[in-house]
Design an enzyme around this catalytic site. Sequence first.
Site, mmCIF file in Angstrom:
data_model
loop_
_atom_site.group_PDB
_atom_site.id
_atom_site.type_symbol
_atom_site.label_atom_id
_atom_site.label_comp_id
_atom_site.label_asym_id
_atom_site.label_seq_id
_atom_site.Cartn_x
_atom_site.Cartn_y
_atom_site.Cartn_z
ATOM 1 C CD GLN A 80 6.790 22.332 -11.822
ATOM 2 O OE1 GLN A 80 7.419 21.816 -12.731
ATOM 3 N NE2 GLN A 80 7.158 23.483 -11.276
ATOM 4 C CB THR A 128 13.786 15.407 -9.589
ATOM 5 O OG1 THR A 128 14.944 15.209 -8.767
ATOM 6 C CG2 THR A 128 13.894 14.522 -10.810
ATOM 7 C CB CYS A 151 13.010 9.554 -11.785
ATOM 8 S SG CYS A 151 11.895 9.867 -13.125
ATOM 9 C CB CYS A 182 10.417 14.743 -13.849
ATOM 10 S SG CYS A 182 10.063 13.077 -13.240
HETATM 11 P P1 FAD Z 1 10.049 25.414 -10.122
HETATM 12 O O1 FAD Z 1 9.426 24.610 -9.047
HETATM 13 O O2 FAD Z 1 9.531 25.261 -11.518
HETATM 14 O O3 FAD Z 1 9.944 26.934 -9.663
HETATM 15 C C1 FAD Z 1 10.486 27.999 -10.381
HETATM 16 C C2 FAD Z 1 9.832 29.278 -9.844
HETATM 17 O O4 FAD Z 1 10.531 30.413 -10.367
HETATM 18 C C3 FAD Z 1 8.374 29.421 -10.257
HETATM 19 O O5 FAD Z 1 7.580 29.689 -9.132
HETATM 20 C C4 FAD Z 1 8.396 30.590 -11.227
HETATM 21 O O6 FAD Z 1 7.199 31.361 -11.177
HETATM 22 C C5 FAD Z 1 9.587 31.393 -10.722
HETATM 23 N N1 FAD Z 1 10.173 32.260 -11.749
HETATM 24 C C6 FAD Z 1 10.311 32.016 -13.069
HETATM 25 N N2 FAD Z 1 10.866 33.084 -13.660
HETATM 26 C C7 FAD Z 1 11.105 34.007 -12.695
HETATM 27 C C8 FAD Z 1 11.661 35.316 -12.702
HETATM 28 N N3 FAD Z 1 12.056 35.903 -13.839
HETATM 29 N N4 FAD Z 1 11.756 35.975 -11.530
HETATM 30 C C9 FAD Z 1 11.348 35.390 -10.366
HETATM 31 N N5 FAD Z 1 10.797 34.163 -10.317
HETATM 32 C C10 FAD Z 1 10.683 33.483 -11.470
HETATM 33 N N6 FAD Z 1 10.236 15.925 -9.521
HETATM 34 C C11 FAD Z 1 10.341 14.891 -8.635
HETATM 35 O O7 FAD Z 1 11.136 14.973 -7.709
HETATM 36 N N7 FAD Z 1 9.573 13.775 -8.755
HETATM 37 C C12 FAD Z 1 8.654 13.640 -9.724
HETATM 38 O O8 FAD Z 1 7.960 12.629 -9.789
HETATM 39 C C13 FAD Z 1 8.501 14.708 -10.667
HETATM 40 N N8 FAD Z 1 7.584 14.613 -11.655
HETATM 41 C C14 FAD Z 1 7.378 15.676 -12.484
HETATM 42 C C15 FAD Z 1 6.387 15.596 -13.440
HETATM 43 C C16 FAD Z 1 6.115 16.664 -14.279
HETATM 44 C C17 FAD Z 1 5.041 16.531 -15.311
HETATM 45 C C18 FAD Z 1 6.858 17.864 -14.141
HETATM 46 C C19 FAD Z 1 6.549 19.068 -15.005
HETATM 47 C C20 FAD Z 1 7.866 17.963 -13.182
HETATM 48 C C21 FAD Z 1 8.141 16.867 -12.364
HETATM 49 N N9 FAD Z 1 9.167 16.910 -11.411
HETATM 50 C C22 FAD Z 1 9.327 15.861 -10.527
HETATM 51 C C23 FAD Z 1 10.179 17.992 -11.451
HETATM 52 C C24 FAD Z 1 10.011 19.066 -10.379
HETATM 53 O O9 FAD Z 1 8.703 19.554 -10.350
HETATM 54 C C25 FAD Z 1 11.016 20.189 -10.629
HETATM 55 O O10 FAD Z 1 12.303 19.631 -10.787
HETATM 56 C C26 FAD Z 1 11.031 21.172 -9.476
HETATM 57 O O11 FAD Z 1 9.798 21.840 -9.393
HETATM 58 C C27 FAD Z 1 12.177 22.169 -9.629
HETATM 59 O O12 FAD Z 1 12.088 23.188 -8.680
HETATM 60 P P2 FAD Z 1 12.563 24.675 -9.048
HETATM 61 O O13 FAD Z 1 12.301 25.483 -7.828
HETATM 62 O O14 FAD Z 1 13.929 24.643 -9.611
HETATM 63 O O15 FAD Z 1 11.606 25.139 -10.228
#
Ligand code: FAD
Length: 410
Positions: free
Chosen positions: A46, A306, A340, A164
Amino acid sequence: MARRLHHDVVVIGGGSAGIATASSMLKRRPSLDIAIVEPSEDHFYQPGWTMAGGGVFKAPVTKRPMASVMPTRATWVREAAASFQPESNQVTLGDGTALTYDVLIVAPGIRLAWEKIEGLEQTLGKNGVTSNYRYDLAPYTWELVRNLKSGRAIFHQPPMPIKCAGAPQKAMYLSCDAWMERGVLNDIDVEFHNAGGVLFGVKEYVPALMDYVKKYGIDLRLNRTMVAVDGPARRATFETETGEDTVEFDMLHAVPPQVAPQFVADSPLANAESGFVDIDKFTLQHVRYSNVFGVGDAGSMPNAKTAAAARKQAPIVAVNALAVLDGQQPVADYDGYGSCPLTVERGRIVLAEFGYDGKLLPSFPKWVIDGTRPAKLSWLLKSEALPWIYWNGMLKGHEWLVTPQIKRAA
Ligand code: FAD
């Protein structure tokens, strides 16, 4: 073949945090039986969506098949988790299957609550309304930027927490840079409508960002929360300290309010106030269920949400969860690190890196990168190094610069 119903470790979510944590655990203990519950066929980088919205990356470079990032020794359960029964060490899936575990790691991310802004969902991707917060819409941001020659461009930031926190303004700076480059910026009124009362939450980074706000002639409007969009009429309504205010736009970059996934908020694992997984902010262990951990955006800890934070948290959850599997207490603490990279112009970044209570936690000495100043090297980091580190390091259990410090022997 019948699905096995018990696993040593069940991970909910195969996003940045879930995959990195599972890989870190398997690196330490290859024989571990881990199931990853993840319904999506695709995995997204992302942080690359800001670059897609700024015309730097093509969106598809941020997407890979989920199968390609699943650790080979983990079992991929292609279902969504629906509810938790932590008293009986059980998770129930969308298809009714019940999985039991010795340790549970909850990492389903944060939910984008588009529906909380009236009229927004139905106009996304048309009428000049876009958002880098969706893979399919980031290219539309760039299309709008390329085509806009005059008028009003509105960028909105909703109330915290969001993932983010800098991404709404990153979209704005890259757009302004492109308009300046094309010589049309003087004909475009750029407004940043921020639900918060400050430009950025950690004060050390504000002066450098304010320099760009001035350079681009951005009208900075604080304490304004978007509540409705009328796409066809190109009007956005904001709640302000003095009542509602409706503004016309030619382009709108919208960011939705963000909340805990509903099935987490509805579960016994939820924090009573926020609905996120109720965990200790240092050990990332659940405050009521010692064999449950939270990691990534779904956790209740007050860090910047993030992928950089998840990169630091994953090895900590890995060692702490392994300690619990062995009947021990957690052995490592998370310092709240998050990062960030604020893309203030194409080619330069203000690299915000900080932990709990806004403590600056730079990865590099100041003479290499001074995070409070725009730097070319930080741009190279974001555009070249970090995507590579993500796919080949973080998701594979390589803990470059983030090896946990063990505070007590297990
Ligand atoms: P995610 O990566 O969102 O993964 C969650 C997963 O859980 C997904 O695969 C989803 O399908 C799954 N899921 C959802 N519900 C269920 C369920 N009921 N059962 C099983 N699985 C499920 N971070 C940085 O470090 N630097 C940056 O520059 C940055 N820029 C960003 C820019 C944008 C526009 C965005 C949207 C995000 C950005 N981020 C950045 C933030 C970063 O992408 C997230 O903080 C990170 O992906 C979090 O990881 P996560 O595994 O918690 O969530």
